[in-house]
Design a protein around this motif. Structure first.
Motif, PDB file in Angstrom:
ATOM      1  N   SER A  43      -3.951 -11.718 -15.418  1.00  0.00           N
ATOM      2  CA  SER A  43      -3.831 -12.345 -16.730  1.00  0.00           C
ATOM      3  C   SER A  43      -5.060 -13.197 -17.043  1.00  0.00           C
ATOM      4  CB  SER A  43      -2.564 -13.207 -16.799  1.00  0.00           C
ATOM      5  OG  SER A  43      -2.661 -14.295 -15.891  1.00  0.00           O
ATOM      6  N   ARG A  44      -5.740 -13.615 -15.989  1.00  0.00           N
ATOM      7  CA  ARG A  44      -6.964 -14.420 -16.175  1.00  0.00           C
ATOM      8  C   ARG A  44      -8.199 -13.542 -16.323  1.00  0.00           C
ATOM      9  NH1 ARG A  44     -11.277 -15.995 -16.624  1.00  0.00           N
ATOM     10  NH2 ARG A  44     -12.286 -17.929 -15.882  1.00  0.00           N
ATOM     11  N   TYR A  45      -8.356 -12.530 -15.466  1.00  0.00           N
ATOM     12  CA  TYR A  45      -9.563 -11.708 -15.466  1.00  0.00           C
ATOM     13  C   TYR A  45      -9.447 -10.453 -16.346  1.00  0.00           C
ATOM     14  CZ  TYR A  45     -11.343 -14.483 -11.564  1.00  0.00           C
ATOM     15  OH  TYR A  45     -11.801 -15.504 -10.779  1.00  0.00           O
ATOM     16  N   GLY A  46      -8.234 -10.056 -16.672  1.00  0.00           N
ATOM     17  CA  GLY A  46      -8.039  -8.848 -17.481  1.00  0.00           C
ATOM     18  C   GLY A  46      -7.077  -7.891 -16.807  1.00  0.00           C
ATOM     19  N   ALA A  47      -6.152  -7.355 -17.585  1.00  0.00           N
ATOM     20  CA  ALA A  47      -5.119  -6.485 -17.023  1.00  0.00           C
ATOM     21  C   ALA A  47      -5.690  -5.173 -16.511  1.00  0.00           C
ATOM     22  CB  ALA A  47      -4.044  -6.209 -18.078  1.00  0.00           C
ATOM     23  N   GLU A  48      -6.909  -4.782 -17.009  1.00  0.00           N
ATOM     24  CA  GLU A  48      -7.489  -3.518 -16.562  1.00  0.00           C
ATOM     25  C   GLU A  48      -8.014  -3.587 -15.143  1.00  0.00           C
ATOM     26  OE1 GLU A  48      -8.476  -5.180 -19.192  1.00  0.00           O
ATOM     27  OE2 GLU A  48      -7.636  -4.056 -20.890  1.00  0.00           O
ATOM     28  N   MET A  49      -8.324  -4.771 -14.673  1.00  0.00           N
ATOM     29  CA  MET A  49      -8.895  -4.922 -13.333  1.00  0.00           C
ATOM     30  C   MET A  49      -7.826  -4.731 -12.256  1.00  0.00           C
ATOM     31  SD  MET A  49     -11.665  -7.975 -13.408  1.00  0.00           S
ATOM     32  CE  MET A  49     -13.137  -7.907 -14.422  1.00  0.00           C
ATOM     33  N   ASP A  50      -8.252  -4.153 -11.140  1.00  0.00           N
ATOM     34  CA  ASP A  50      -7.375  -4.001  -9.972  1.00  0.00           C
ATOM     35  C   ASP A  50      -7.617  -5.192  -9.060  1.00  0.00           C
ATOM     36  OD1 ASP A  50      -5.786  -3.229  -7.930  1.00  0.00           O
ATOM     37  OD2 ASP A  50      -6.896  -1.409  -7.399  1.00  0.00           O
ATOM     38  N   ILE A  51      -6.882  -6.273  -9.323  1.00  0.00           N
ATOM     39  CA  ILE A  51      -7.035  -7.510  -8.550  1.00  0.00           C
ATOM     40  C   ILE A  51      -5.980  -7.532  -7.460  1.00  0.00           C
ATOM     41  CG2 ILE A  51      -7.013 -10.022  -8.612  1.00  0.00           C
ATOM     42  CD1 ILE A  51      -9.325  -8.868 -10.129  1.00  0.00           C
ATOM     43  N   ARG A  52      -6.416  -7.811  -6.251  1.00  0.00           N
ATOM     44  CA  ARG A  52      -5.491  -7.893  -5.125  1.00  0.00           C
ATOM     45  C   ARG A  52      -5.665  -9.221  -4.417  1.00  0.00           C
ATOM     46  NH1 ARG A  52      -6.358  -1.725  -2.692  1.00  0.00           N
ATOM     47  NH2 ARG A  52      -6.151  -0.668  -4.727  1.00  0.00           N
ATOM     48  N   VAL A  53      -4.555  -9.696  -3.864  1.00  0.00           N
ATOM     49  CA  VAL A  53      -4.567 -10.986  -3.182  1.00  0.00           C
ATOM     50  C   VAL A  53      -4.058 -10.802  -1.766  1.00  0.00           C
ATOM     51  CG1 VAL A  53      -3.696 -13.349  -3.179  1.00  0.00           C
ATOM     52  CG2 VAL A  53      -4.209 -12.223  -5.343  1.00  0.00           C
ATOM     53  N   SER A  54      -4.757 -11.447  -0.819  1.00  0.00           N
ATOM     54  CA  SER A  54      -4.342 -11.398   0.579  1.00  0.00           C
ATOM     55  C   SER A  54      -4.216 -12.809   1.108  1.00  0.00           C
ATOM     56  CB  SER A  54      -5.374 -10.612   1.399  1.00  0.00           C
ATOM     57  OG  SER A  54      -5.044 -10.644   2.770  1.00  0.00           O
ATOM     58  N   ILE A  55      -3.053 -13.118   1.653  1.00  0.00           N
ATOM     59  CA  ILE A  55      -2.807 -14.449   2.217  1.00  0.00           C
ATOM     60  C   ILE A  55      -2.860 -14.343   3.724  1.00  0.00           C
ATOM     61  CG2 ILE A  55      -1.145 -16.326   2.440  1.00  0.00           C
ATOM     62  CD1 ILE A  55      -0.089 -15.651  -0.311  1.00  0.00           C
ATOM     63  N   ASP A  56      -3.719 -15.137   4.345  1.00  0.00           N
ATOM     64  CA  ASP A  56      -3.846 -15.151   5.800  1.00  0.00           C
ATOM     65  C   ASP A  56      -2.560 -15.692   6.407  1.00  0.00           C
ATOM     66  OD1 ASP A  56      -4.549 -16.299   8.515  1.00  0.00           O
ATOM     67  OD2 ASP A  56      -6.428 -15.262   8.018  1.00  0.00           O
ATOM     68  N   ARG A  57      -1.980 -14.912   7.338  1.00  0.00           N
ATOM     69  CA  ARG A  57      -0.687 -15.302   7.917  1.00  0.00           C
ATOM     70  C   ARG A  57      -0.783 -16.527   8.832  1.00  0.00           C
ATOM     71  NH1 ARG A  57      -0.059 -11.419   4.220  1.00  0.00           N
ATOM     72  NH2 ARG A  57       1.778 -10.099   4.511  1.00  0.00           N
ATOM     73  N   LYS A  58      -1.985 -16.907   9.226  1.00  0.00           N
ATOM     74  CA  LYS A  58      -2.138 -18.069  10.116  1.00  0.00           C
ATOM     75  C   LYS A  58      -2.569 -19.319   9.369  1.00  0.00           C
ATOM     76  CE  LYS A  58      -3.232 -15.328  14.239  1.00  0.00           C
ATOM     77  NZ  LYS A  58      -4.240 -15.060  15.308  1.00  0.00           N
ATOM     78  N   THR A  59      -3.569 -19.163   8.515  1.00  0.00           N
ATOM     79  CA  THR A  59      -4.115 -20.343   7.824  1.00  0.00           C
ATOM     80  C   THR A  59      -3.507 -20.553   6.451  1.00  0.00           C
ATOM     81  OG1 THR A  59      -5.924 -19.088   6.823  1.00  0.00           O
ATOM     82  CG2 THR A  59      -6.300 -19.973   9.031  1.00  0.00           C
ATOM     83  N   GLY A  60      -2.965 -19.507   5.840  1.00  0.00           N
ATOM     84  CA  GLY A  60      -2.422 -19.621   4.494  1.00  0.00           C
ATOM     85  C   GLY A  60      -3.462 -19.478   3.409  1.00  0.00           C
ATOM     86  N   LYS A  61      -4.698 -19.158   3.773  1.00  0.00           N
ATOM     87  CA  LYS A  61      -5.762 -19.018   2.784  1.00  0.00           C
ATOM     88  C   LYS A  61      -5.544 -17.749   1.961  1.00  0.00           C
ATOM     89  CE  LYS A  61     -10.766 -18.545   2.256  1.00  0.00           C
ATOM     90  NZ  LYS A  61     -12.076 -18.440   2.928  1.00  0.00           N
ATOM     91  N   ALA A  62      -5.661 -17.903   0.645  1.00  0.00           N
ATOM     92  CA  ALA A  62      -5.489 -16.774  -0.266  1.00  0.00           C
ATOM     93  C   ALA A  62      -6.852 -16.253  -0.698  1.00  0.00           C
ATOM     94  CB  ALA A  62      -4.673 -17.184  -1.480  1.00  0.00           C
ATOM     95  N   THR A  63      -7.091 -14.948  -0.478  1.00  0.00           N
ATOM     96  CA  THR A  63      -8.360 -14.321  -0.854  1.00  0.00           C
ATOM     97  C   THR A  63      -8.116 -13.375  -2.020  1.00  0.00           C
ATOM     98  OG1 THR A  63      -9.100 -14.423   1.448  1.00  0.00           O
ATOM     99  CG2 THR A  63     -10.287 -12.925  -0.027  1.00  0.00           C
ATOM    100  N   PHE A  64      -8.892 -13.578  -3.102  1.00  0.00           N
ATOM    101  CA  PHE A  64      -8.763 -12.755  -4.297  1.00  0.00           C
ATOM    102  C   PHE A  64      -9.893 -11.729  -4.295  1.00  0.00           C
ATOM    103  CE2 PHE A  64      -6.395 -16.462  -5.192  1.00  0.00           C
ATOM    104  CZ  PHE A  64      -5.510 -16.193  -6.221  1.00  0.00           C
ATOM    105  N   THR A  65      -9.556 -10.464  -4.461  1.00  0.00           N
ATOM    106  CA  THR A  65     -10.569  -9.417  -4.471  1.00  0.00           C
ATOM    107  C   THR A  65     -10.364  -8.481  -5.652  1.00  0.00           C
ATOM    108  OG1 THR A  65      -9.233  -8.032  -3.008  1.00  0.00           O
ATOM    109  CG2 THR A  65     -10.897  -9.434  -1.960  1.00  0.00           C
ATOM    110  N   ARG A  66     -11.522  -7.909  -6.100  1.00  0.00           N
ATOM    111  CA  ARG A  66     -11.490  -6.894  -7.158  1.00  0.00           C
ATOM    112  C   ARG A  66     -11.819  -5.551  -6.519  1.00  0.00           C
ATOM    113  NH1 ARG A  66     -16.132  -6.269 -11.842  1.00  0.00           N
ATOM    114  NH2 ARG A  66     -15.209  -4.481 -12.943  1.00  0.00           N
ATOM    115  N   VAL A  67     -10.991  -4.539  -6.752  1.00  0.00           N
ATOM    116  CA  VAL A  67     -11.151  -3.229  -6.129  1.00  0.00           C
ATOM    117  C   VAL A  67     -11.495  -2.206  -7.197  1.00  0.00           C
ATOM    118  CG1 VAL A  67     -10.056  -1.430  -4.739  1.00  0.00           C
ATOM    119  CG2 VAL A  67      -9.500  -3.831  -4.315  1.00  0.00           C
ATOM    120  N   ARG A  68     -12.580  -1.423  -6.929  1.00  0.00           N
ATOM    121  CA  ARG A  68     -12.959  -0.333  -7.819  1.00  0.00           C
ATOM    122  C   ARG A  68     -13.042   0.955  -6.997  1.00  0.00           C
ATOM    123  NH1 ARG A  68     -18.188  -2.891 -10.696  1.00  0.00           N
ATOM    124  NH2 ARG A  68     -18.342  -3.855  -8.615  1.00  0.00           N
TER     125      ARG A  68
END
Length: 541
Positions: A43-68
């Motif tokens: 909703s922030r970057y655009g609905a057309e983008m394939d945005i994926r989020v990965s949360i580290d199971r140990k630290t809880g850090k959330a990583t946002f990535t764009r996949v093409r």
């Protein structure tokens, strides 16, 4: 709200708390969080983008990535420039890009506004609910057919909602015994009748009226049943009032009825108390249907039993004083016995049976008097010797007529001649009537059909061999259909001629072969295959 280092660990703590409360895998909660954060990022970057989020199971850090994804523009048109690349475009990111390769770029975390946060919350709750439903279904699906203890939560429109630990179950109004009523927090024991997965979650349906509930209760109270020494073969219930249960012992030293009753009736009384005082008749099972039925009709005494296996019907003769006991209050005893034996039961007194036999005797006597021009005494002799129709008299071996007192060879020959003459006249009359109705020679000349059969078929608008070949076997021989739990008679066109279902099948198949609709070679191949299958099954057994 931004995912900062200050609240990264809070994500993991929240996921663990929710998973512990709902008794589901924490990984499922984290996956739901990842999906909700990805939606917020789109909703922030655009609905057309394939945005994926990965949360580290140990630290809880959330990583946002764009996949093409790299695609072939010749086979697939480049529709989404934000999530797709051609091979040429991908060369600035990869040395040797190939179709199907992905390019992953990390993007900055997003600030979640109030609306985005609310949307993320809904996603997480939905995923948690789905995981909870799956867990509940997996837990209870294999428990169908068992007894469960629960606690009444509430009652809705006569249906009782029961807390069964990790979920709720429903005891429908028609599955309760008699006029049972429950209050919240009452303990209840039920049979799990069915577990279904539905859109609103798994539905667990309970029953206290199912025959299996009684069987499971006996299994709990009688160790010999649990160990397999005694088997419950059949159960019939009128819930809350009376029941019959048939048992058999595989150990000759153990009485199945006595074992189920228990010392001073302790075992059966425990089941009776659970079923609101339902009276239970425990009956020894017997492979012989008439013997089993005599046991099932207890406490009534039976004088005579006549079984019609083909119709699934049985006639029971009882003394006059035993009739009301055999039928039971409002037909309860005979109804339960019928359910237990899976037979339709026709109960009559000895006087009624005697009157019926006398009526049949008089009817056959009159038949012989009218058709063979005999006096009453001689006709009665024939009936007494077991002759029931003209065909038997006409085509039986002469020796069987000579055993009748006063019948010599000349008399026997005269009797058979009269019978044959009468039958031939009747056949001629039937054929003439059949032709008047439109019966064709293809049907009249078909081997296996008598003139009277052809006449009956023509009256039923079956006038050609083609018409006959399209008939179903049950349409000719009749049969029985179960409708709403009751056996209903289907009348057959040739049923009055005692044509069995197997004979009807043979006649119809022969007609189809004569017409060329069926290849006999195919039938022979099918029969051979069936034989081989039977041999394999026999060897495997």
């Amino acid at each position: 709200m931004a995912i900062t280092s200050a609240n990264q660990l809070e994500l993991l703590q929240t996921a663990e708390a929710v998973a512990r409360e709902k008794m589901i895998d924490p990984g499922l909660v984290i996956e739901a969080m990842e999906e909700s954060l990805a939606r917020a990022a789109k909703s922030r970057y655009g609905a057309e983008m394939d945005i994926r989020v990965s949360i580290d199971r140990k630290t809880g850090k959330a990583t946002f990535t764009r996949v093409r994804t790299v695609i072939d523009p010749e086979e697939e048109e480049l529709e989404n420039y934000q999530a797709q690349l051609t091979v040429e475009q991908a060369k600035q990111y990869l040395d040797d890009p190939k179709i199907g390769d992905t390019i992953v770029d990390e993007v900055p975390p997003v600030e979640m506004g109030r609306i985005a946060a609310q949307s993320a919350k809904q996603v997480i709750l939905q995923k948690v609910r789905e995981a909870e439903r799956d867990r509940q279904y997996e837990e209870f699906k294999d428990r169908a057919g068992t007894i469960i203890n629960g606690q009444v939560k509430r009652e809705e429109y006569g249906n009782v909602i029961v807390d069964v630990g990790r979920g709720e179950a429903v005891l429908r109004r028609n599955e309760k015994i008699g006029r049972e009523s429950y209050r919240p927090n009452d303990r209840i024991r039920c049979y799990i009748k069915e577990v279904r997965r539905e859109a609103r979650g798994p539905q667990i349906f309970l029953s206290r009226t199912a025959p299996e509930f009684m069987a499971e209760l006996f299994k709990m109270e009688v160790p010999e049943i649990y160990d397999g020494i005694i088997e419950i073969k059949a159960v019939a219930r009128d819930p809350g009032s009376r029941a019959k249960i048939a048992v058999i012992s595989y150990d000759s030293s153990i009485d199945p009825v006595g074992a189920c009753v228990g010392m001073r009736g302790s075992r059966v009384q425990a089941v009776v108390n659970e079923l609101q005082g339902e009276k239970i008749d425990i009956i020894p099972w017997n492979e012989d249907a008439p013997t089993f039925l005599v046991n099932a009709l207890q406490p009534a005494e039976v004088s005579k039993v006549v079984l019609d296996e083909e119709a699934g019907k049985i006639e029971v003769v009882v003394p006059e004083e035993q009739l009301s006991l055999a039928i039971g209050r409002r037909g309860q005893n005979v109804r339960l016995a019928s359910q237990l034996t899976h037979l339709d039961i026709d109960i009559m007194t000895e006087e009624e049976e005697s009157a019926r036999r006398q009526a049949e005797f008089e009817l056959r006597t009159k038949l012989f008097m009218d058709t063979l021009d005999l006096d009453e005494f001689f006709a009665q002799l024939l009936v007494s010797e077991g002759f029931t129709n003209l065909e038997e008299v006409a085509y039986v071996e002469a020796e069987e007529l000579l055993v009748i007192d006063g019948v010599d060879e000349d008399t026997a020959s005269e009797l058979q001649a009269r019978a044959r003459d009468y039958l031939e006249a009747e056949n001629k009359k039937a054929l003439e009537h059949a032709r008047e109705l439109g019966a064709e020679d293809s049907l009249i000349d078909f081997e296996g059909l008598t003139p009277q059969m052809v006449e009956a078929l023509a009256q039923d608008d079956v006038k050609t061999l083609e018409d006959f070949a399209t008939c179903a076997d049950w349409e000719l021989a009749g049969g029985w259909t179960t409708v709403n739990g009751e056996r209903v008679k289907d009348d057959g066109v040739l049923e009055k001629f005692d044509v069995s279902l197997e004979e009807a099948q043979t006649l119809v198949m022969t007609a189809r072969i004569q017409l060329g609709w069926v290849d006999p070679a195919d039938l022979a191949t099918d029969d051979a295959a069936d034989g081989e299958d039977g041999e394999e099954q026999e060897v495997g057994a």
